[in-house]
Design an enzyme around this catalytic site. Structure first.
Site, mmCIF file in Angstrom:
data_model
loop_
_atom_site.group_PDB
_atom_site.id
_atom_site.type_symbol
_atom_site.label_atom_id
_atom_site.label_comp_id
_atom_site.label_asym_id
_atom_site.label_seq_id
_atom_site.Cartn_x
_atom_site.Cartn_y
_atom_site.Cartn_z
ATOM 1 N N GLU A 94 44.544 44.566 36.311
ATOM 2 C CA GLU A 94 44.005 43.365 35.694
ATOM 3 C C GLU A 94 42.543 43.621 35.353
ATOM 4 O O GLU A 94 41.791 44.150 36.163
ATOM 5 C CB GLU A 94 44.118 42.153 36.626
ATOM 6 C CG GLU A 94 43.743 40.855 35.962
ATOM 7 C CD GLU A 94 44.211 39.644 36.758
ATOM 8 O OE1 GLU A 94 44.142 38.533 36.211
ATOM 9 O OE2 GLU A 94 44.640 39.816 37.912
ATOM 10 N N GLY A 95 42.152 43.301 34.134
ATOM 11 C CA GLY A 95 40.786 43.528 33.698
ATOM 12 C C GLY A 95 40.270 42.358 32.893
ATOM 13 O O GLY A 95 40.897 41.286 32.844
ATOM 14 N N HIS B 272 40.142 42.023 29.728
ATOM 15 C CA HIS B 272 40.899 41.699 28.515
ATOM 16 C C HIS B 272 42.363 41.371 28.783
ATOM 17 O O HIS B 272 43.107 41.090 27.847
ATOM 18 C CB HIS B 272 40.807 42.857 27.523
ATOM 19 C CG HIS B 272 39.392 43.213 27.177
ATOM 20 N ND1 HIS B 272 38.537 42.324 26.574
ATOM 21 C CD2 HIS B 272 38.677 44.357 27.369
ATOM 22 C CE1 HIS B 272 37.361 42.904 26.385
ATOM 23 N NE2 HIS B 272 37.412 44.119 26.858
ATOM 24 N N VAL C 222 48.055 43.728 33.331
ATOM 25 C CA VAL C 222 49.012 44.763 32.960
ATOM 26 C C VAL C 222 50.164 44.764 33.969
ATOM 27 O O VAL C 222 49.938 44.777 35.185
ATOM 28 C CB VAL C 222 48.349 46.158 32.917
ATOM 29 C CG1 VAL C 222 49.362 47.196 32.441
ATOM 30 C CG2 VAL C 222 47.130 46.147 31.996
ATOM 31 N N ASP D 205 34.151 52.287 24.757
ATOM 32 C CA ASP D 205 34.338 52.044 26.193
ATOM 33 C C ASP D 205 35.063 53.217 26.856
ATOM 34 O O ASP D 205 35.993 53.026 27.641
ATOM 35 C CB ASP D 205 35.105 50.740 26.428
ATOM 36 C CG ASP D 205 34.919 50.203 27.852
ATOM 37 O OD1 ASP D 205 33.972 50.656 28.543
ATOM 38 O OD2 ASP D 205 35.716 49.339 28.271
#
Length: 307
Positions: free
Chosen positions: A17-18, A20, A23, A131
């Site tokens: 989890e980030g 954006h 997952v 990034d």
């Protein structure tokens, strides 16, 4: 989620989890393959269209390279969109953090070669990632590395005088022109990040690990020495250059930064990428033509020819 998507993918577990999105690991019932499904929002918390989602999909639709994650499928769900990719069990970040996983010199060279080939392709079609970092470099069980997470990617043109946000790239991999607030930059920001990632593989610790932007710049100056106008004529025009003052530094030699087993060819690659002046940084194509890679490829061909 659409009925067809719901029927095709069986969700197994959350794997990340980030900023954006989240997952999930899933099983593709149509192909029998394991996949990763990234759930992204179409709107920000303020109700606006999410530019990171649009940019990621747009960038991935332009890419066709074996060292860049392929977008296999896109479908809407209740919160936004689900992006489907091949499942990759490792990240370079997880490998670097696990001391029980050795990183041989040949593996480091292989990972770096794949990263450079992916970025070379990306830049050739006018995309800068913005990034590049270990967490965004995915690795499968066959040690194939692929570049992921295009949420900050931008399509650019060398002939256009565009401005971009300097608030991109994770701090430890952020080029000095970004740290000094520049909005006029290009794909060289990715090359600086690659240099930092390569150095981190050699050392098993980040090259510059500042807790703030000011500390990050201080660490860069400590190692590279104070920037000067002869080597970097544009530095005085950077928005924040004259706002931040540091004590003069002569810099340190790369030989003192790296382990004693580091070779001259490895140091030459770091030195060619970790340069203040973006115009002096190696491009991906130039880096791949260094002896570090050419000699390795020659040795491999010689060993193959014996059989």
């Amino acid at each position: 989620m659409t009925d067809s998507a719901s029927a095709r993918y069986k969700y197994l577990q959350k794997i990340g989890e980030g900023v954006h999105g989240m997952v999930l690991k899933a099983h593709d019932l149509t192909t029998g393959k394991e996949v990763a499904i990234k759930k992204v929002s179409l709107r920000t918390k303020h109700g606006e269209i999410s530019l990171s989602t649009v940019r990621e999909i747009k960038a991935l639709q332009h890419c066709d390279c074996k060292y860049i994650m392929s977008l296999l499928d896109v479908f809407p769900d209740m919160t936004g969109l689900s992006l489907v990719f091949d499942y990759m069990p490792h990240t370079l970040y997880s490998i670097l953090k696990n001391d029980s996983i050795p990183l041989s010199r040949s593996i480091i060279r292989s990972y770096t070669s794949m990263l450079l080939h992916g970025v070379k392709y990306m830049h050739s079609i006018g995309i800068m990632h913005r990034d590049i970092k270990p967490a965004n470099l995915l690795i499968d069980d066959n040690d194939v590395l692929k570049i992921a997470d295009f949420g900050l990617a931008r399509i650019y043109s060398q002939n256009e005088d565009k401005s971009y946000s300097p608030q991109v790239a994770s701090r430890w991999y952020r080029a000095p022109e970004l740290l000094y607030g520049s909005s006029k930059y290009g794909p060289a920001v990715d090359m600086w990040a690659i240099g930092c990632v390569f150095a981190e593989m050699l050392r098993r610790v980040p090259l510059f690990n500042g807790n703030t932007d000011i500390e990050q710049l201080a660490l860069v100056i400590k190692i590279l020495g104070s920037p000067n106008q002869k080597d970097w004529p544009e530095m005085d025009s950077l928005p924040d250059f004259k706002k931040i003052h540091f004590s003069h530094s002569k810099g340190e030699s790369w030989q003192n930064i790296f382990p004693t087993c580091t070779t001259a060819n490895e140091i030459a690659l770091v030195d060619g990428l970790v340069q203040y002046n973006p115009r002096k940084r190696l491009t991906a194509a130039e880096a791949l033509n260094l002896d570090y890679f050419i000699q390795y490829d020659s040795d491999v061909l010689k060993s193959i020819s014996k059989f």
